[in-house]
Design a protein around this motif. Structure first.
Motif, short mmCIF file in Angstrom:
data_model
loop_
_atom_site.label_atom_id
_atom_site.label_comp_id
_atom_site.label_asym_id
_atom_site.label_seq_id
_atom_site.Cartn_x
_atom_site.Cartn_y
_atom_site.Cartn_z
N THR A 172 32.71 17.73 69.89
CA THR A 172 33.60 18.60 69.14
C THR A 172 33.33 18.42 67.66
OG1 THR A 172 35.90 19.38 68.96
CG2 THR A 172 35.56 17.00 68.87
N VAL A 173 33.70 19.42 66.88
CA VAL A 173 33.48 19.40 65.43
C VAL A 173 34.81 19.61 64.73
CG1 VAL A 173 32.33 20.54 63.49
CG2 VAL A 173 31.13 20.26 65.67
N GLY B 260 31.40 24.21 59.77
CA GLY B 260 31.76 23.94 61.16
C GLY B 260 30.91 24.70 62.16
N VAL C 279 28.20 23.26 64.90
CA VAL C 279 28.35 23.59 66.32
C VAL C 279 27.04 24.16 66.87
CG1 VAL C 279 29.46 25.16 67.95
CG2 VAL C 279 30.84 23.92 66.29
N VAL D 23 29.69 21.89 73.07
CA VAL D 23 30.69 21.76 72.01
C VAL D 23 31.88 22.66 72.33
CG1 VAL D 23 31.09 21.80 69.54
CG2 VAL D 23 28.78 21.42 70.41
N SER E 112 36.61 23.11 68.68
CA SER E 112 36.42 22.79 67.26
C SER E 112 37.69 23.10 66.48
CB SER E 112 35.26 23.61 66.69
OG SER E 112 34.06 23.25 67.34
#
Length: 195
Positions: free
Chosen positions: A10-11, A28, A32, A42, A45
């Protein structure tokens, strides 16, 4: 709770202006996209304000749900840059060599790379990696250490055998199916659906 899939990631974008909707989050989505190219799945986010308490909460939740937690932003020396402080709170071990390598590689882009205070560390079975807030710097930093991430995650999984692979032969994170994680409960973090 079952351990997250080996390639789950995850971001978290750390930015007051992006959180307030005053500026579009560019870093972001770029991170990703690059993580996806590297073989990570992913999801979930988020955008978090430059607030240490909110970021600690977001990191705690993410470290339980994902194996790789990547932040972008808040690594400088400005008064609102608190990403390293929040990261240090939840990490049990710091991997000093990873941010050192990122800063060294960053000198190819800017003489100000050593001013980054990015950290990398572990929280349970998760690896937390801080990246700069500018898209170019974030991707360059990620590329500089991408070859280390699969092996670091293997070690965190308990596979502690030391295999001597040259960096060019380092394989991407193993492919695995990851169920979509539930949205973060913290009201201080905005989820970014569809990433």
């Amino acid at each position: 709770m079952a351990r997250p899939a080996a390639n789950s990631a995850t971001v978290i974008t750390v930015s007051d202006s992006c959180f307030a909707g005053a500026r579009e989050d560019i870093s972001g989505p770029a991170v990703v996209a690059r993580l996806t190219e590297l073989g990570f799945k992913v999801s979930n986010s988020t955008i978090c304000p430059d607030d240490a308490g909110a970021l600690v909460d977001a990191l705690r939740v993410a470290a339980v749900r994902f194996r790789l937690v990547v932040t972008t932003g808040g690594t400088g020396i400005g008064p609102r840059d608190v990403t390293p402080e929040a990261t240090r709170v939840i990490c049990t071990k710091l991997l000093d060599g990873i941010p050192e390598l990122m800063r060294s590689a960053g000198l190819n882009q800017t003489p100000y790379a050593p001013l980054s205070r990015a950290l990398c560390g572990t929280a349970a079975h998760a690896l937390i990696l801080n990246l700069p807030g500018r898209p170019e710097g974030a991707i360059a930093s990620l590329n500089a250490v991408a070859h280390l991430l699969p092996h670091a995650l293997e070690i965190l999984s308990g596979h502690t055998e030391h295999i001597n692979h040259p960096p060019s032969e380092a394989s991407p994170a193993p492919k695995a199916t990851l169920a979509k994680a539930p949205a973060a409960k913290s009201q201080s973090v905005k989820s970014q659906p569809g990433r």
